[in-house]
Design an enzyme around this catalytic site. Sequence first.
Site, PDB file in Angstrom:
ATOM      1  N   LYS A 106      47.865  43.503  30.804  1.00  0.00           N
ATOM      2  CA  LYS A 106      48.629  44.754  30.913  1.00  0.00           C
ATOM      3  C   LYS A 106      49.969  44.513  31.611  1.00  0.00           C
ATOM      4  O   LYS A 106      50.991  45.043  31.210  1.00  0.00           O
ATOM      5  CB  LYS A 106      47.840  45.840  31.637  1.00  0.00           C
ATOM      6  CG  LYS A 106      48.497  47.204  31.413  1.00  0.00           C
ATOM      7  CD  LYS A 106      47.961  48.271  32.294  1.00  0.00           C
ATOM      8  CE  LYS A 106      48.398  48.149  33.701  1.00  0.00           C
ATOM      9  NZ  LYS A 106      49.784  48.589  33.957  1.00  0.00           N
ATOM     10  N   SER A 119      44.817  51.381  34.812  1.00  0.00           N
ATOM     11  CA  SER A 119      45.823  51.061  35.829  1.00  0.00           C
ATOM     12  C   SER A 119      45.462  51.827  37.082  1.00  0.00           C
ATOM     13  O   SER A 119      45.022  52.984  36.994  1.00  0.00           O
ATOM     14  CB  SER A 119      47.215  51.500  35.344  1.00  0.00           C
ATOM     15  OG  SER A 119      48.120  51.570  36.437  1.00  0.00           O
ATOM     16  N   SER A 120      45.667  51.205  38.227  1.00  0.00           N
ATOM     17  CA  SER A 120      45.401  51.932  39.480  1.00  0.00           C
ATOM     18  C   SER A 120      46.287  53.171  39.563  1.00  0.00           C
ATOM     19  O   SER A 120      45.919  54.161  40.199  1.00  0.00           O
ATOM     20  CB  SER A 120      45.653  51.018  40.675  1.00  0.00           C
ATOM     21  OG  SER A 120      44.862  49.860  40.548  1.00  0.00           O
ATOM     22  N   VAL A 145      42.055  46.077  29.564  1.00  0.00           N
ATOM     23  CA  VAL A 145      40.881  46.950  29.408  1.00  0.00           C
ATOM     24  C   VAL A 145      41.400  48.384  29.287  1.00  0.00           C
ATOM     25  O   VAL A 145      42.280  48.804  30.043  1.00  0.00           O
ATOM     26  CB  VAL A 145      39.919  46.810  30.604  1.00  0.00           C
ATOM     27  CG1 VAL A 145      38.745  47.769  30.474  1.00  0.00           C
ATOM     28  CG2 VAL A 145      39.415  45.360  30.702  1.00  0.00           C
ATOM     29  N   HIS A 181      40.057  45.182  36.637  1.00  0.00           N
ATOM     30  CA  HIS A 181      39.878  44.152  37.671  1.00  0.00           C
ATOM     31  C   HIS A 181      38.485  43.527  37.563  1.00  0.00           C
ATOM     32  O   HIS A 181      38.320  42.313  37.709  1.00  0.00           O
ATOM     33  CB  HIS A 181      40.040  44.756  39.064  1.00  0.00           C
ATOM     34  CG  HIS A 181      41.393  45.337  39.346  1.00  0.00           C
ATOM     35  ND1 HIS A 181      41.620  46.690  39.425  1.00  0.00           N
ATOM     36  CD2 HIS A 181      42.584  44.732  39.555  1.00  0.00           C
ATOM     37  CE1 HIS A 181      42.894  46.899  39.694  1.00  0.00           C
ATOM     38  NE2 HIS A 181      43.508  45.741  39.772  1.00  0.00           N
ATOM     39  N   GLY A 190      45.625  40.180  34.355  1.00  0.00           N
ATOM     40  CA  GLY A 190      45.476  41.025  33.180  1.00  0.00           C
ATOM     41  C   GLY A 190      46.713  40.997  32.283  1.00  0.00           C
ATOM     42  O   GLY A 190      47.842  40.880  32.765  1.00  0.00           O
TER      43      GLY A 190
END
Length: 281
Positions: free
Chosen positions: A145, A181-182, A172, A33, A143
């Site tokens: 991802k 990832s969270s 990233v 982020h 992102g």
Amino acid sequence: MRVLRSAIDVRAWRAHARRVGLVPTMGALHAGHASLVDRAVAECDAALASIFVNPAQFAPHEDFASYPRREADDLALLEAHGCAAAFVPAVEEMYPPGDATRVHPGPVAEPLEGAARPGHFVGVATVVTKLFAIATPDVAFFGQKDFQQLRVLQTIARDLRIGVRVVGCPTVRDPDGLALSSRNAYLSADERTGALALSRGLFRARDRWAAGERDPERLRAAVRAEIAPPAALEYVSAADPVTLRELDAPSARAVVSLAARVGSTRLIDNVLLGMGVSELT
Ligand code: PAF
């Protein structure tokens, strides 16, 4: 940094900002982020981040209730990275009483995550369209991802003539390859080690591509060869990066993506081959 809680506050703030870069998030912020905020700060006059865990994009059996919420830490990270403002609405601000309008994305939302998580992209498209309507940013940063999400949002911005440039930014990764990832916060130490199989598989496909392999089934097989317990593959795909249609013949570009469960945590990741994420609009 201003912390804004209502659409009215965002509009008042926006009236005094020139070129605004929006970074929509669900909080639990990490270096991925931060890299989006850095892009917004570098490329716009003012960066606005939103923090909103969007109930509409979670199915009833998914992790909406347990999704990590760390508002104070998130605001500190945004401020440290030069964000001018953060929009942190309550659920009723984004979904007022009687709210019934939904944005249904087209075919790009159907395969992969769209098939695995019915309704997910309707929830994402609806909340991001609301954020675009509230903040009227010039640019929005997402992102790579969540590759299909990026393509869904680029398609919506184009189709609805929203006037926001939707920019994809590289994934990233931790130094060992795990995509940030969270949801990585859910992994035990053993599961995190097991989760490295995902990026290993994708990097193996990327190496094959670099060596000249263009057969989509062999690229998928390269990923599958690396996946072992505790990681359990849900799908592996080699698709066209623009349409997300599955490839059945060699192509000059591909997005190889996967979803896998590691313990009870569901993770996704991808590599883009033959083109860069910044080329997608
Ligand atoms: O990627 C996310 O965090 C979310 O899907 C988004 C784009 C903020 C919409 O809720």
